[in-house]
Design an enzyme around this catalytic site. Structure first.
Site, PDB file in Angstrom:
ATOM      1  N   SER B 318      67.932 157.727  46.146  1.00 50.17           N
ATOM      2  CA  SER B 318      67.245 157.117  44.892  1.00 50.17           C
ATOM      3  C   SER B 318      67.110 155.680  45.329  1.00 50.17           C
ATOM      4  CB  SER B 318      67.972 157.313  43.618  1.00 50.17           C
ATOM      5  OG  SER B 318      67.566 156.402  42.830  1.00 50.17           O
ATOM      6  N   LYS B 357      82.443 147.679  46.148  1.00 50.62           N
ATOM      7  CA  LYS B 357      81.586 147.105  45.242  1.00 50.62           C
ATOM      8  C   LYS B 357      81.680 145.471  45.757  1.00 50.62           C
ATOM      9  CE  LYS B 357      79.738 149.988  42.176  1.00 50.62           C
ATOM     10  NZ  LYS B 357      78.347 150.178  42.348  1.00 50.62           N
ATOM     11  N   GLU B 365      70.394 141.650  50.253  1.00 52.51           N
ATOM     12  CA  GLU B 365      69.127 142.094  49.471  1.00 52.51           C
ATOM     13  C   GLU B 365      69.525 141.934  47.891  1.00 52.51           C
ATOM     14  OE1 GLU B 365      70.785 144.163  51.433  1.00 52.51           O
ATOM     15  OE2 GLU B 365      71.000 146.170  50.529  1.00 52.51           O
ATOM     16  N   CYS B 502      84.529 157.703  40.519  1.00 51.28           N
ATOM     17  CA  CYS B 502      85.106 156.170  40.497  1.00 51.28           C
ATOM     18  C   CYS B 502      86.433 156.070  39.937  1.00 51.28           C
ATOM     19  CB  CYS B 502      84.186 155.447  39.686  1.00 51.28           C
ATOM     20  SG  CYS B 502      82.207 155.521  40.346  1.00 51.28           S
TER      21      CYS B 502
END
Lengths: 162, 573
Positions: B318, B357, B365, B502
Site C-alpha cells: 500500500s 519507528k 522522504e 506491535c
C-alpha cells in the site's frame, strides 16, 4: 560486487566460481564443500567470493562469514606460497613456541595470521601436531616437520622455501 | 511417560522433556542465562548445570532430556560452586558498568550475580575490547556486554529470517556481529529491535532519545505535541512495574501532560485515517485492476525487510504511510493552520512500541510538511524512563482524556496494535462502505491471535474478499514466496514485523514473551470494546478532517501528505 574490478582475471574467476557453486545452487548444505573449492581456486576467501557463494547457495553473508571464521582452515587473507604452522601444543609451548614465533617475526616481520608482502610465507599457530618428542616444532606446507628448533637453526630452514 | 526424581520429588513427564522443564513442574527453579523458551535452547552458558546420579559430569538441564529412573539434584553444594564459578568467569570479561547501563535492574546477568551473592571476581584475565556500533538510529550494539548467549542470532535468524548477525571467530575471540563487523545501519538489519527484547544484558539496547525530548520540553519557543501508538497504553504499565496486561491509557495521557507536553494526541486517530485511505486504495485496486494482493505498510521493519529481500514485490505495498507518519505531516499542516502555530515551532514526539519507528521518522522522504514530520520517537521503555525520572507513579495518576481533535479515535484504531488488528479494522469499514449496510457483528475473531499465518475469506457484498495476516517476518516470507510463485490469490494481506504485532514490538517493556504478548492482546481488545465508536469511518474527527482539509480519501492532499513510495535496497550491497 567484485572487490577489485581492475583485475583482469576476476571475470574468469567469477565464471569458475560459478561452476563450483552450480551443483549446490540453492542448497545451503553445500557451504563447506563450496568454500573449500573456492579457497583452492582463489587462494583465500575475500568478500566478493563470500557474497557470490552466499547468493548462489541462498544463505546470508552472515552464515558464510560465521563458518569461515570458525574454521582455521579457511582464510580471509591471501595465503603465501608456503604455510608455516608453528605448534603451540603443550610440549612445544613449554619448550619454546614463543622463541620460534619471535625468531620468525625478527626474520620475516611476520606475525601469526599474516602473509609476507612478497606472498612467500603465511604464518599460523596450530594446536599439537603430534611431534612432542621434537618440541619445539613446526610444519611447513602441511608436510615438512622441522623439530628441536633453535633461533640459529630457523634461517636455514626457511631458506629451503622460495 | 517418564518417571524421575528431582530433589527427592517424584515427577512424571512426557518423553523428550528437558530436565529444566521437568524441574519447573515441581517448583525447582534452575537458573538460566542463554536459555530462552521456544527460541534458544543450546546449552551454551552452562549456568543450568545439575547433578544427575551416575553421570560422570554435571549436566546442563536446559538441553538434557529426562530418562526413566533418573535421579536429579538441582542445588547441591557442588552444583552451586560450579554455577558461581561460571558466573565469575562470565563476569571477569564483563564491563562493571551496571549503574550506568540501560539495563540496570532489568538485567539477567546482574540478577544472577545478586542471587548467587557474587562479592568478588577472582579472575583478572583478558578482556574483550570491541567498539560500540551506534550507527543505527534505532538500536545500539555494545559487544563488550555480550555474554555470547546467541539469543539475538536465534530471533534474527529463525523468527525474523533477516540473519543480520552471526558468531564470528571462536572461543574467547567470539564476536556476535554482522559479517565483517559491518555497521547495522549499512546492511539489511531491519531495525526491528527483537534482538534488544531477548538480550539478557545491555549488549543490544534501543537508542535513548529521552534527552532530546527533555530539551524540547524545556524550550519555551517549542510547541511540543506527542502521539501515542495503540500498543503503548497496554505496555506502559509494565515499564513502571505493573502486571502484564494492565491498561494505562488515561494515566499515560495524564503523565504526558505532567511531563509538559502542550498537546497529547493519539496515533489511534491516524490509524483510523489509515483505514480510510488504505481501504479506499484497496477498493480502487480491486475495481481498476491494480496490483493485488495489496499489503499493509504500517510496520517500518516490515517495509525495510521488503525493500531488502523482496524488492520485486514493492508494488504490492500500500502506498499509505504508517499511522505515525500520517500524524507528523498533519500536525505540521492541518493542526498548525487550525491553531495558527508556525509549523517550524512544532516539535512532534512519538511514543512507540517500536525501534524501527526511530529509523522510519528519519527516512529522507518523511518530510512532506516541509519539515521532518516526526522529530523524535521514544519507545515505551524510554517513556517509562521519563516517567521514573519525573517521579510519576502512574498508578496514582488520574484518568485523563486525549486532546482534540487529533486525539479522537475509535476501537478500530486501537486494535492496530495487535496482529490482525489492521485487517479487522479495515474489514469493519470496507464492509459498510461497499454494502451500505451496518455490520452486525464487528468482531472478526478469525483475524485475532498469535498464529503465524491466518487466512480468511470475508463476503463483502458480491465479492468474497480473501485475506491473509502474518506476524513475525519469517511468516511474512511464507506468504511472499507464495506471491512470487503466483500461488497467492489474496486481495489483502496484513504484515506485522514483530511476533504478535506491535504489542510485541522491539521497543516493548522487557521481558516480552509469548504469555505477556497474549495478555497485551487481551487488553487491546478490552480497550476496543470500551470505546463508544469502533469503526474508523465513524470517527467524527476524521470526518471533519476530510471536510475541512483533505477533501476525499486518495485526493490530492492525501497523496501529498499521507502516501509515500519505497526504495529497492537488495542485500549484500
Amino acid at each position: 560486487m567484485v572487490a577489485c574490478a581492475s583485475n583482469a582475471s576476476n571475470d574468469e574467476l567469477i565464471k569458475q566460481l560459478d561452476k563450483i557453486i552450480d551443483p549446490y545452487r540453492g542448497n545451503p548444505g553445500g557451504l563447506i564443500q563450496v568454500l573449500t573449492k573456492a579457497q583452492n581456486l582463489v587462494g583465500y576467501l575475500p568478500k566478493w567470493v563470500q557474497i557470490q557463494i552466499a547468493e548462489g547457495l541462498g544463505v546470508s553473508l552472515q552464515e558464510v562469514y560465521g563458518v569461515i571464521t570458525f574454521y582455521t582452515f579457511f582464510s580471509l587473507i591471501p595465503r603465501g606460497r608456503h604455510k608455516i604452522s608453528v605448534c603451540a601444543g603443550t610440549a612445544c609451548y613449554v619448550k619454546g613456541t614463543k622463541m620460534v614465533t619471535t625468531t620468525i617475526k625478527d626474520l620475516l616481520d611476520l606475525k601469526p595470521g599474516q602473509t609476507t608482502p612478497d606472498s612467500r610465507f603465511t604464518l599460523e599457530i596450530v594446536r599439537c601436531i603430534g611431534a612432542c618428542g621434537l618440541a619445539p616444532a613446526m610444519i611447513i606446507d602441511g608436510k615438512d616437520v622441522h623439530g628441536r628448533l633453535e633461533p640459529e637453526l630457523i634461517p636455514a630452514v626457511l631458506e629451503q622455501y622460495a | 511417560m517418564i518417571n524421575l526424581t528431582i530433589d527427592n520429588q517424584q515427577v512424571v513427564v512426557e518423553p523428550g522433556t528437558s530436565i529444566l522443564e521437568a524441574a519447573q513442574k515441581v517448583g525447582a527453579k534452575i537458573p538460566t542465562l542463554c536459555y530462552y523458551k521456544d527460541l534458544n535452547i543450546i546449552g551454551a552458558c552452562r549456568i543450568c548445570v545439575v547433578e544427575v546420579q551416575g553421570a560422570r559430569t554435571l549436566i546442563p538441564a536446559c538441553v538434557a532430556p529426562v530418562a526413566e529412573g533418573m535421579v536429579v539434584k538441582t542445588a547441591t553444594p557442588e552444583v552451586i560452586k560450579v554455577r558461581k564459578l561460571i558466573l565469575e568467569l562470565i563476569l571477569s570479561d564483563h564491563p562493571q558498568e551496571c549503574l550506568t547501563c540501560a539495563r540496570n535492574q532489568n538485567c539477567e546477568l546482574q540478577k544472577l550475580a545478586e542471587e548467587f551473592g557474587i562479592k568478588e571476581i577472582r579472575f583478572a584475565g583478558a578482556k574483550t575490547e570491541y567498539p560500540i556500533d551506534d550507527s543505527s538510529p534505532a538500536i545500539i550494539r555494545d559487544p563488550r556486554k555480550c555474554v555470547l548467549c546467541r539469543r539475538c542470532i536465534s530471533v534474527c535468524t529463525n523468527v525474523q529470517t533477516v540473519q543480520a548477525l552471526c558468531a564470528e571467530n571462536r572461543g574467547f575471540n567470539t564476536l556476535i556481529a554482522p559479517a565483517f563487523n559491518e555497521k547495522l545501519a549499512d546492511m539489511e538489519c531491519v531495525q526491528c529491535g527483537q534482538c534488544s527484547l531477548v538480550c539478557p544484558t545491555g549488549a543490544i539496547v534501543e537508542r535513548d532519545d529521552t534527552a532530546k525530548v527533555w530539551a524540547a520540553l524545556a524550550d519555551p519557543e517549542k510547541h511540543v505535541v506527542v502521539q501515542t501508538a495503540p500498543a503503548t497504553r497496554v505496555q506502559l504499565g509494565e515499564a513502571l512495574g505493573a502486571e502484564p496486561g494492565s491498561i494505562f491509557t488515561g494515566q499515560m495521557v495524564a503523565g504526558l501532560r505532567r511531563l509538559g507536553f502542550d498537546k497529547v494526541f493519539d496515533t489511534d486517530f491516524t490509524a483510523d485515517l489509515t483505514i480510510l485511505e488504505e481501504g479506499n486504495e484497496l477498493l480502487q485496486r480491486v475495481t481498476t485492476g491494480g496490483t493485488l494482493p495489496m499489503i499493509t505498510s504500517c510496520s517500518p521493519g516490515w517495509i525495510k525487510f521488503c525493500e531488502h529481500f523482496y524488492p520485486d514485490l514493492l508494488d504490492h505495498l500500500s502506498t499509505c504511510k504508517s499511522p505515525q507518519q500520517m500524524f507528523g505531516p498533519l500536525v505540521k499542516t492541518y493542526y498548525a493552520e487550525k491553531e495558527d502555530i508556525d509549523p517550524a515551532d512544532i516539535y512532534c514526539v512519538s511514543i512507540m512500541p517500536c525501534t524501527a519507528k526511530k529509523y522510519e521518522c528519519q527516512r529522507p522522504e518523511m518530510n512532506s510538511s516541509g519539515y521532518q514530520d516526526v522529530d523524535v520517537v521514544l519507545t515505551t521503555r524510554e517513556l517509562g524512563r521519563m516517567f521514573k525520572q519525573a517521579g510519576l507513579d502512574a498508578s496514582n495518576l488520574p484518568d485523563e482524556e486525549y486532546d482534540e481533535p487529533l486525539g479522537i479515535s475509535t476501537g478500530a484504531g486501537e486494535i492496530f496494535g495487535a496482529s490482525g488488528g489492521v485487517m479487522e479494522a479495515a474489514l469493519r469499514t470496507v464492509y459498510e462502505v461497499v454494502t451500505g449496510e451496518t455490520l452486525e457483528n464487528i468482531d472478526f475473531e478469525v483475524c485475532r491471535g498469535l498464529t503465524g499465518v491466518k487466512e480468511a475469506t470475508v463476503q463483502v457484498g458480491d465479492l468474497p474478499v480473501k485475506v491473509a495476516i502474518t506476524n513475525g517476518l519469517g511468516n511474512a516470507r511464507k506468504v511472499l514466496d507464495k506471491i512470487r510463485a503466483g500461488e497467492a490469490d489474496y486481495h489483502f494481506i496484513e504484515v506485522m514485523c514483530c511476533p504478535g504485532g506491535c504489542i510485541g514490538g522491539g521497543g516493548s517493556p522487557i521481558p516480552t514473551d509469548t504469555d505477556i504478548r497474549l495478555k497485551r492482546i487481551t487488553a487491546t481488545y478490552t480497550e476496543d470494546e470500551r470505546m463508544s465508536l469502533r469503526k474508523s469511518h465513524e470517527n467524527p474527527a476524521i470526518i471533519a478532517l476530510y471536510e475541512e482539509f483533505l477533501g476525499k480519501p486518495l485526493g490530492h492532499k492525501s497523496h501529498e501528505l499521507l502516501h509515500t513510495k519505497y526504495t529497492s535496497r537488495g542485500v549484500n550491497k
